[in-house]
Design an enzyme around this catalytic site. Structure first.
Site, PDB file in Angstrom:
ATOM      1  N   GLY A   1     -36.495  19.331 -55.142  1.00  0.00           N
ATOM      2  CA  GLY A   1     -35.771  20.105 -54.223  1.00  0.00           C
ATOM      3  C   GLY A   1     -35.998  19.535 -52.773  1.00  0.00           C
ATOM      4  O   GLY A   1     -36.215  20.277 -51.793  1.00  0.00           O
ATOM      5  N   LEU A   2     -35.973  18.331 -52.458  1.00  0.00           N
ATOM      6  CA  LEU A   2     -36.591  17.507 -51.200  1.00  0.00           C
ATOM      7  C   LEU A   2     -35.353  17.483 -50.392  1.00  0.00           C
ATOM      8  O   LEU A   2     -35.437  17.273 -49.034  1.00  0.00           O
ATOM      9  CB  LEU A   2     -36.965  16.410 -51.625  1.00  0.00           C
ATOM     10  CG  LEU A   2     -38.060  16.267 -52.393  1.00  0.00           C
ATOM     11  CD1 LEU A   2     -38.455  14.606 -52.730  1.00  0.00           C
ATOM     12  CD2 LEU A   2     -39.382  16.779 -51.746  1.00  0.00           C
ATOM     13  N   SER A   3     -33.940  17.779 -50.895  1.00  0.00           N
ATOM     14  CA  SER A   3     -33.137  17.337 -49.803  1.00  0.00           C
ATOM     15  C   SER A   3     -32.342  18.896 -49.329  1.00  0.00           C
ATOM     16  O   SER A   3     -31.359  19.318 -49.917  1.00  0.00           O
ATOM     17  CB  SER A   3     -31.822  16.765 -50.807  1.00  0.00           C
ATOM     18  OG  SER A   3     -31.026  16.215 -49.870  1.00  0.00           O
TER      19      SER A   3
ATOM     20  N   GLU B   1     -26.154   7.088 -44.086  1.00  0.00           N
ATOM     21  CA  GLU B   1     -26.282   7.368 -45.485  1.00  0.00           C
ATOM     22  C   GLU B   1     -25.589   6.646 -46.208  1.00  0.00           C
ATOM     23  O   GLU B   1     -25.223   6.661 -47.456  1.00  0.00           O
ATOM     24  CB  GLU B   1     -25.996   8.755 -45.661  1.00  0.00           C
ATOM     25  CG  GLU B   1     -26.764   9.930 -44.821  1.00  0.00           C
ATOM     26  CD  GLU B   1     -28.136  10.193 -45.349  1.00  0.00           C
ATOM     27  OE1 GLU B   1     -28.127  10.459 -46.733  1.00  0.00           O
ATOM     28  OE2 GLU B   1     -29.224  10.250 -44.561  1.00  0.00           O
TER      29      GLU B   1
ATOM     30  N   CYS C   1     -21.916   9.765 -56.662  1.00  0.00           N
ATOM     31  CA  CYS C   1     -23.021   9.463 -56.116  1.00  0.00           C
ATOM     32  C   CYS C   1     -23.779   8.434 -57.005  1.00  0.00           C
ATOM     33  O   CYS C   1     -24.705   7.612 -56.188  1.00  0.00           O
ATOM     34  CB  CYS C   1     -24.058  10.677 -56.360  1.00  0.00           C
ATOM     35  SG  CYS C   1     -23.611  12.128 -54.938  1.00  0.00           S
TER      36      CYS C   1
ATOM     37  N   HIS D   1     -38.259  11.533 -48.267  1.00  0.00           N
ATOM     38  CA  HIS D   1     -38.187  10.998 -49.793  1.00  0.00           C
ATOM     39  C   HIS D   1     -37.102   9.712 -49.795  1.00  0.00           C
ATOM     40  O   HIS D   1     -37.113   8.958 -50.930  1.00  0.00           O
ATOM     41  CB  HIS D   1     -37.846  11.954 -50.730  1.00  0.00           C
ATOM     42  CG  HIS D   1     -36.395  12.517 -50.585  1.00  0.00           C
ATOM     43  ND1 HIS D   1     -36.034  13.500 -49.878  1.00  0.00           N
ATOM     44  CD2 HIS D   1     -35.634  12.391 -51.727  1.00  0.00           C
ATOM     45  CE1 HIS D   1     -34.718  13.882 -50.095  1.00  0.00           C
ATOM     46  NE2 HIS D   1     -34.156  13.193 -51.293  1.00  0.00           N
TER      47      HIS D   1
ATOM     48  N   HIS E   1     -22.701  14.981 -47.790  1.00  0.00           N
ATOM     49  CA  HIS E   1     -21.904  13.930 -47.534  1.00  0.00           C
ATOM     50  C   HIS E   1     -20.541  13.968 -47.756  1.00  0.00           C
ATOM     51  O   HIS E   1     -19.988  14.919 -48.420  1.00  0.00           O
ATOM     52  CB  HIS E   1     -22.535  12.824 -48.570  1.00  0.00           C
ATOM     53  CG  HIS E   1     -24.135  12.454 -48.427  1.00  0.00           C
ATOM     54  ND1 HIS E   1     -24.729  12.161 -49.630  1.00  0.00           N
ATOM     55  CD2 HIS E   1     -24.697  12.082 -47.252  1.00  0.00           C
ATOM     56  CE1 HIS E   1     -26.012  11.592 -48.997  1.00  0.00           C
ATOM     57  NE2 HIS E   1     -25.923  11.866 -47.800  1.00  0.00           N
TER      58      HIS E   1
ATOM     59  N   GLY F   1     -29.782  21.157 -47.361  1.00  0.00           N
ATOM     60  CA  GLY F   1     -28.489  21.075 -47.269  1.00  0.00           C
ATOM     61  C   GLY F   1     -27.725  20.451 -48.413  1.00  0.00           C
ATOM     62  O   GLY F   1     -26.696  20.566 -48.550  1.00  0.00           O
ATOM     63  N   ASN F   2     -28.319  19.913 -49.437  1.00  0.00           N
ATOM     64  CA  ASN F   2     -27.910  19.558 -50.868  1.00  0.00           C
ATOM     65  C   ASN F   2     -28.127  20.989 -51.703  1.00  0.00           C
ATOM     66  O   ASN F   2     -29.246  21.061 -52.263  1.00  0.00           O
ATOM     67  CB  ASN F   2     -28.372  18.609 -51.369  1.00  0.00           C
ATOM     68  CG  ASN F   2     -27.809  17.939 -52.837  1.00  0.00           C
ATOM     69  OD1 ASN F   2     -27.538  18.823 -53.589  1.00  0.00           O
ATOM     70  ND2 ASN F   2     -27.975  16.725 -53.062  1.00  0.00           N
ATOM     71  N   VAL F   3     -27.227  21.781 -51.887  1.00  0.00           N
ATOM     72  CA  VAL F   3     -27.303  23.055 -52.518  1.00  0.00           C
ATOM     73  C   VAL F   3     -27.756  22.878 -53.952  1.00  0.00           C
ATOM     74  O   VAL F   3     -28.780  23.518 -54.410  1.00  0.00           O
ATOM     75  CB  VAL F   3     -25.919  23.876 -52.799  1.00  0.00           C
ATOM     76  CG1 VAL F   3     -26.158  25.047 -53.368  1.00  0.00           C
ATOM     77  CG2 VAL F   3     -25.524  23.981 -51.106  1.00  0.00           C
TER      78      VAL F   3
END
Length: 447
Positions: free
Chosen positions: A21-23, A175, A372, A138, A251, A25-27
């Site tokens: 769960g490092l991101s 990105e 992705c 990360h 993104h 903003g990424n649900v």
């Protein structure tokens, strides 16, 4: 112009695939934090997609994972001693940093680099710029291996130019291809490069999200356009809608995707939809092509449904008959609104006449869909011959890689397992063998 073929370079999921769960903003990534992952299943799901698309005649290749854990990063942050000591202390004192060092996020190769084909560059070479990904710890160390890998695959400087990543400062947050797409009459024709940014570093008055970070800057996109020697008349810079960033569209490829002359996008994708379409039409006209926008209305697919299903994080692929196939994850079928929309899409006689569905659950739970997982590279025949051939997906390579995964990957990984020194040894042994399978000795610095 010489004809060209688009290769999709899919990321091979690494043996340390985990849900940390490092991101922010990424649900999806945040929703599955600290749950158990299955690296073996993740890698096999990705390989199955590559195999199936290659069997259909689409040009398919593989990008290898990065070496994990990143001991250099851990030692730079003050964790010393033997490798086992480093892991134990990091797990005890800073488990989030250890998770960053172990992250398998290079699997999402849409973030590996921005690619401009030779048809669009001033010097007639295909250009690559590794993304610095400096918004997240990360991912901020990925560009070193990404650049090394790209130079190993595209080392012939007569055909390719592989640039270093942009400076890792907030002004040049980059990105990669997740915020970039190319539109053209065909892959070999002159095209239009569309760069989508979330904020402007040197203009505080420009629109910006309030809840989640905007990871791509206008300044970074402009720098890449200069490095790739792009024609200003066929280059468009578009502001992403800050409101959708705050709804989890971290993104642009979560809200729009392009292929050929088709831009498949949600009506809320851009800050100024009309302006973006007008700019694209003018640029496409300069390229001798006509834009074919494919708009999805909010009343048909709300932004929340687009985010949870990853409808737009699908792949648009050109078929030999001139039509297009849309590669979707299972989640698109599990969302009622999205499923209804897709049935209408393929039945209305437009450019998309086929859906190709894959189970990518392991990747999806970590916030990455079909788009992705791949980096798009349009290559002429001469360029195709000049790149490293050992990564092109064939039935034989698939069999080797599937056996390699079965041998080296665990089928369950929990956060506590990152402290296990044996996991680090297993990862290193796996990559040593992968160098041999892909014919890339010295790809990794495993010293």
């Amino acid at each position: 112009m010489p004809s060209a073929r688009e290769y999709n370079f899919d990321g091979l999921v690494g043996p340390s695939h985990n849900y940390a769960g490092l991101s922010f903003g990424n649900v999806a990534s945040f929703s599955n934090v600290k749950s158990a992952s299955n690296p073996k299943q993740a890698a096999l799901q990705g390989l199955a997609k590559m195999r199936a698309l290659a069997a259909r005649g689409f040009a398919q290749a593989v990008l290898p994972p990065h070496a994990r854990p990143d001991f250099r990063m851990l030692r730079r942050l003050g964790f010393g001693g033997t490798d086992a000591d480093v892991l134990a202390r990091a797990y005890r004192e800073a488990p989030v940093i250890l998770a960053c060092a172990y992250s398998a996020s290079p699997m999402w190769t849409a973030n590996a680099a921005t690619v401009s084909p030779s048809a669009d560059s001033g010097d007639g070479r295909a250009h690559f710029t590794a993304a610095n990904l400096n918004n997240k710890l990360h991912r901020a160390h990925e560009h070193v291996q990404s650049t090394r890998t790209l130079r190993a695959l595209f080392g012939d400087e007569r055909h390719f130019a592989v640039h270093d990543a942009l400076p890792s400062t907030p002004a040049f947050g980059d990105e990669g291809a997740a915020n970039h797409t190319r539109l053209a009459a065909s892959h070999g024709d002159k095209g239009v490069q569309l760069f989508v940014y979330g904020r402007v570093e040197f203009d505080p008055s420009a629109p910006a999200p309030k809840r989640y970070p905007a990871r791509q800057t206008l300044e970074a996109s402009q720098a890449i356009a200069r490095l790739h020697e792009l024609d200003a008349g066929r280059t468009v810079f578009a502001s992403q809608n800050p409101d959708v960033i705050d709804q989890g569209v971290f993104h642009n490829d979560v809200i729009a995707v392009g292929n050929g002359n088709v831009l498949f996008y949600h009506e809320q994708a851009f800050a100024d939809e009309t302006q973006v379409l007008n700019q694209l039409r003018a640029a496409m006209d300069a390229a001798g092509a006509q834009l074919a926008p494919l708009r999805v209305d909010t009343r048909d697919v709300p932004v929340a449904d687009a985010v949870t299903s990853y409808l737009f994080n699908s792949q648009l692929l050109s078929k030999p008959d001139g039509a297009m196939a849309l590669v979707i994850p299972h989640e698109c079928r599990e969302n009622a609104a999205v499923s209804r929309y897709l049935e209408r899409l393929v039945g209305e006689g437009g450019p998309v006449d086929e859906l190709i569905e894959f189970d990518l659950r392991q990747s999806m739970r970590n916030g990455g869909g079909p788009a992705c997982l791949r980096l798009r590279v349009a290559l002429t025949e001469a360029e195709s011959r000049a790149m490293h051939q050992g990564v092109i997906m064939t039935e034989a390579l698939y069999a080797q890689l599937a056996e390699w995964v079965e041998t080296h990957y665990r089928d369950r990984l929990e956060p506590k397992d990152l402290a296990d020194p044996q996991l680090a040894i297993e990862c290193a042994q796996a990559l040593e063998e992968l160098e041999r399978i892909l014919g890339l000795p010295g790809l990794y610095d495993l010293s």
